[in-house]
Motif scaffolding. Structure first.
Motif, PDB file in Angstrom:
ATOM      1  N   GLN A   1       0.924  -1.077   0.100  1.00 17.02           N
ATOM      2  CA  GLN A   1       0.101   0.050   0.037  1.00 17.02           C
ATOM      3  C   GLN A   1       1.030   1.374  -0.076  1.00 17.02           C
ATOM      4  OE1 GLN A   1      -0.273  -2.574   2.008  1.00 17.02           O
ATOM      5  NE2 GLN A   1      -2.007  -3.462   0.798  1.00 17.02           N
ATOM      6  N   THR A   2       1.881   1.228   0.868  1.00 17.92           N
ATOM      7  CA  THR A   2       2.709   2.393   0.895  1.00 17.92           C
ATOM      8  C   THR A   2       3.350   2.680  -0.399  1.00 17.92           C
ATOM      9  OG1 THR A   2       3.193   2.346   3.261  1.00 17.92           O
ATOM     10  CG2 THR A   2       5.068   3.319   1.904  1.00 17.92           C
ATOM     11  N   LEU A   3       4.008   1.628  -1.277  1.00 19.50           N
ATOM     12  CA  LEU A   3       4.621   1.532  -2.448  1.00 19.50           C
ATOM     13  C   LEU A   3       3.677   2.084  -3.665  1.00 19.50           C
ATOM     14  CD1 LEU A   3       6.799  -1.414  -2.282  1.00 19.50           C
ATOM     15  CD2 LEU A   3       7.363   0.847  -2.159  1.00 19.50           C
ATOM     16  N   VAL A   4       2.441   1.590  -3.478  1.00 14.96           N
ATOM     17  CA  VAL A   4       1.360   2.069  -4.370  1.00 14.96           C
ATOM     18  C   VAL A   4       1.253   3.559  -4.196  1.00 14.96           C
ATOM     19  CG1 VAL A   4      -1.101   1.940  -5.183  1.00 14.96           C
ATOM     20  CG2 VAL A   4       0.112  -0.136  -4.573  1.00 14.96           C
TER      21      VAL A   4
ATOM     22  N   ASP B   1      -4.273  -2.847 -11.015  1.00 20.13           N
ATOM     23  CA  ASP B   1      -3.005  -3.240 -11.727  1.00 20.13           C
ATOM     24  C   ASP B   1      -1.508  -2.937 -11.293  1.00 20.13           C
ATOM     25  OD1 ASP B   1      -1.808  -4.586 -13.972  1.00 20.13           O
ATOM     26  OD2 ASP B   1      -1.461  -2.453 -15.000  1.00 20.13           O
ATOM     27  N   LEU B   2      -1.421  -1.548 -10.803  1.00 15.68           N
ATOM     28  CA  LEU B   2      -0.220  -1.309  -9.970  1.00 15.68           C
ATOM     29  C   LEU B   2       0.085  -1.788  -8.713  1.00 15.68           C
ATOM     30  CD1 LEU B   2       2.131   0.724  -9.835  1.00 15.68           C
ATOM     31  CD2 LEU B   2       0.766   2.177  -8.695  1.00 15.68           C
ATOM     32  N   GLU B   3      -0.958  -2.146  -7.979  1.00 17.38           N
ATOM     33  CA  GLU B   3      -0.803  -2.899  -6.716  1.00 17.38           C
ATOM     34  C   GLU B   3      -0.532  -4.367  -6.918  1.00 17.38           C
ATOM     35  OE1 GLU B   3      -3.787  -4.078  -2.881  1.00 17.38           O
ATOM     36  OE2 GLU B   3      -4.280  -2.376  -4.305  1.00 17.38           O
ATOM     37  N   ASN B   4      -1.054  -5.008  -7.882  1.00 16.60           N
ATOM     38  CA  ASN B   4      -0.786  -6.373  -8.304  1.00 16.60           C
ATOM     39  C   ASN B   4       0.779  -6.619  -8.734  1.00 16.60           C
ATOM     40  OD1 ASN B   4      -3.358  -7.404  -7.631  1.00 16.60           O
ATOM     41  ND2 ASN B   4      -4.064  -7.151  -9.711  1.00 16.60           N
ATOM     42  N   LYS B   5       1.254  -5.593  -9.614  1.00 14.36           N
ATOM     43  CA  LYS B   5       2.492  -5.617 -10.025  1.00 14.36           C
ATOM     44  C   LYS B   5       3.600  -5.393  -8.737  1.00 14.36           C
ATOM     45  CE  LYS B   5       2.212  -4.210 -14.999  1.00 14.36           C
ATOM     46  NZ  LYS B   5       2.545  -3.192 -16.238  1.00 14.36           N
TER      47      LYS B   5
END
Length: 162
Positions: A97-100, A120-124
């Motif tokens: 979550q922080t990285l997203v 999609d970003l979270e999954n990657k």
């Protein structure tokens, strides 16, 4: 990506009286291209070989340095093993979550995220962290940065070195 390696690395180097080196910036200067452009024009394999070669050049010619690497650097060619032999390694750990949150605005500048947004970003990011976990776990130190300010993260890391 987005954990603050360059910012924290710069301040850590200052605190220790060492030189700061950002591997990605050195590569960009060498190639006269942004990392995303290198990936796009020459591919990931070319980039990873360039990254490895540049890492070994820097290690051979410099000492007393803090080096920030790309998030994938330690995970290719078993570079984490060499990094651990050369000095002390710190994994700046952040939640998905922080990285997203930190990467959403500029995912187009990060070739492995390629303009991803939302789920999609979270999954990657989650897939990337799972793939790299066994490498990151080899670092000498892990500092979780989710709930720390930059100053608190830096304070925690400096304690590891003095």
């Amino acid at each position: 990506m987005g954990v603050g390696k360059t910012t924290i690395g710069t301040k850590l180097a200052e605190a220790l009286g060492y030189r700061f080196v950002d591997l990605d910036k050195i590569i960009e200067e060498k190639e006269q291209m942004k990392i995303a452009e290198i990936f796009s024009a020459k591919g990931e394999e070319y980039f990873r070989n360039l990254e490895k070669d540049t890492y070994f050049e820097l290690v051979a010619t410099m000492d007393m340095m803090v080096m920030a690497t790309g998030g994938g650097t330690p995970c290719f060619f078993n570079l984490i093993d060499d990094m651990n032999k050369q000095g002390r390694t710190v994994y700046l750990k952040a939640s998905v979550q922080t990285l997203v949150q930190r990467n959403e605005a500029d995912s187009n500048q990060r070739p492995l995220l390629s303009d991803s947004k939302g789920a999609d970003l979270e999954n990657k990011i989650e897939d990337m962290l799972q793939y790299r976990a066994s490498c990151y776990e080899k670092a000498h130190h892990t500092v979780e940065i989710n709930h720390f300010s930059l100053e608190k993260s830096l304070t925690e890391i400096i304690k590891l070195f003095i």
